[in-house]
Enzyme design. Structure first.
Site, mmCIF file in Angstrom:
data_model
loop_
_atom_site.group_PDB
_atom_site.id
_atom_site.type_symbol
_atom_site.label_atom_id
_atom_site.label_comp_id
_atom_site.label_asym_id
_atom_site.label_seq_id
_atom_site.Cartn_x
_atom_site.Cartn_y
_atom_site.Cartn_z
ATOM 1 N N ASN A 1 42.251 44.069 41.768
ATOM 2 C CA ASN A 1 42.182 45.197 40.847
ATOM 3 C C ASN A 1 41.658 44.707 39.498
ATOM 4 O OD1 ASN A 1 44.387 44.150 39.312
ATOM 5 N ND2 ASN A 1 45.864 45.228 40.617
ATOM 6 N N LYS B 1 42.939 44.310 36.443
ATOM 7 C CA LYS B 1 43.749 43.329 35.726
ATOM 8 C C LYS B 1 43.685 41.964 36.412
ATOM 9 C CE LYS B 1 48.407 42.580 33.881
ATOM 10 N NZ LYS B 1 49.792 43.120 33.800
ATOM 11 N N GLU B 2 43.788 41.978 37.742
ATOM 12 C CA GLU B 2 43.722 40.723 38.502
ATOM 13 C C GLU B 2 42.374 40.039 38.315
ATOM 14 O OE1 GLU B 2 46.631 41.800 42.312
ATOM 15 O OE2 GLU B 2 44.531 42.403 42.314
ATOM 16 N N ASP C 1 46.195 49.028 50.182
ATOM 17 C CA ASP C 1 46.127 48.714 51.620
ATOM 18 C C ASP C 1 45.223 49.705 52.341
ATOM 19 O OD1 ASP C 1 48.045 46.614 51.376
ATOM 20 O OD2 ASP C 1 49.654 48.100 51.416
#
Length: 320
Positions: free
Chosen positions: A203, A205-206, A270
């Site tokens: 995502n 932020k990741e 998922d």
């Protein structure tokens, strides 16, 4: 009939191997009518409870609900929640004979307590220590046994101890050796382990953190850094802003979201991974796969809790 509808219809012919951390989600529903005399906290009168597949099992559940076949590999505890997980996998027609049952770790459980349509509390029952070398070897042998029989592999990493550096790198190596698509749902602590996967899907932020950047830095810079650093196509999910692709061939592409209303994002990642992997395995381009994935996640965020999207719902979405 659009090409995308044909791609979705072809999902039923696909076999997808899902490897990763298996989670059981428990929802406890009740009512709050009074405050406890023991402390200033609400008393929940429980009305009902339900169990739902989470983590890698949710990715597998989305694969089967989209009409394809899922083979799930991971660990569960030798406990009551492991038994419930196996029962749910059976009812969802997910191949689970390759699960490793362990007495050294319990089944990962996320409990959510809900009253008046509001989540009041989440309780996580987990042990993030890595599985034993023996268990890892057993998982690795199961993957070797199945890799040639599947069309793609999903690495569903929740950093709960199932996926070590050695195991992740071996899965990617086996996938590349057998010319299978390998899609990674990543976690920050394992960033370096994912090198050479077909697609890594962090995502926003990741992605920034994985690239060594700050929150205010450019997402485009992050995508370019990650492609070079990990030698993989990078798809960054951006919630209501859709997805961005940074490919090995230096293509940069942005796909908008198709969510009409965001009710609950639990497990939406998922769903997106499952739809993306199935579309790629069905011969879709990266762009079309992202569009299909965005449509699938746009449907599931309008549902309560950890949920799945059916093939019919996705097909109907392209008819509107």
């Amino acid at each position: 009939m659009t090409d995308k509808k044909k791609i979705v219809q072809n999902f039923k012919e696909k076999n997808i191997l899902v490897v990763g951390d298996i989670v059981l989600d428990r929802y406890i529903f009740g009512e709050v009518k009074r405050i406890s005399p023991e402390a200033p906290i609400p008393i929940i009168e429980v009305k009902k409870e339900s169990f739902v597949l989470g983590g890698a099992a949710n990715a597998a559940n989305n694969i089967t609900s989209l009409g394809a076949n899922a083979i799930l590999i991971g660990t569960i505890g030798n406990d009551i929640f492991g038994k419930i997980t196996k029962r749910l996998l059976k009812s969802s027609k997910i191949e689970s004979k390759f699960l490793v049952e362990t007495t050294t770790k319990h089944t990962f459980l996320k409990e959510r307590i809900i009253a008046q349509n509001q989540q009041l509390l989440r309780i996580d029952r987990e042990d993030a220590s890595y599985i034993s070398t023996h268990q890892e070897k057993e998982i690795q042998e199961n993957i070797k046994d199945q890799i040639q029989k599947v069309d793609a592999v999903i690495i569903s990493d929740y950093a709960k101890g199932t996926l070590s550096k050695n195991l992740i790198q071996n899965i990617i190596h086996l996938s590349n050796k057998n010319k299978k698509i390998a899609v990674v749902d990543p976690r920050l602590k394992h960033t370096q382990f994912y090198k050479n996967a077909t697609i890594i899907k962090p995502n926003q932020k990741e992605a920034l953190t994985m690239a060594g950047l700050k929150e205010e830095d450019s997402l485009i810079t992050a995508g370019k850094i990650l492609v070079k650093k990990l030698n993989s196509n990078i798809i960054i999910t951006k919630g209501q802003e859709g997805m961005s692709l940074f490919s090995i061939d230096k293509t940069i592409m942005h796909i908008p979201t198709y969510a009409r209303q965001v009710y609950d994002v639990s497990g939406a990642g998922d769903t997106a991974t499952a739809a993306l992997t199935l579309a790629l395995a069905s011969g879709a381009s990266l762009k079309d796969s992202m569009i299909i994935s965005n449509h699938a996640s746009g449907i599931v965020v309008n549902k309560f809790g950890t949920a799945t999207v059916t093939q019919k719902e996705l097909l109907d979405n392209f008819s509107e």
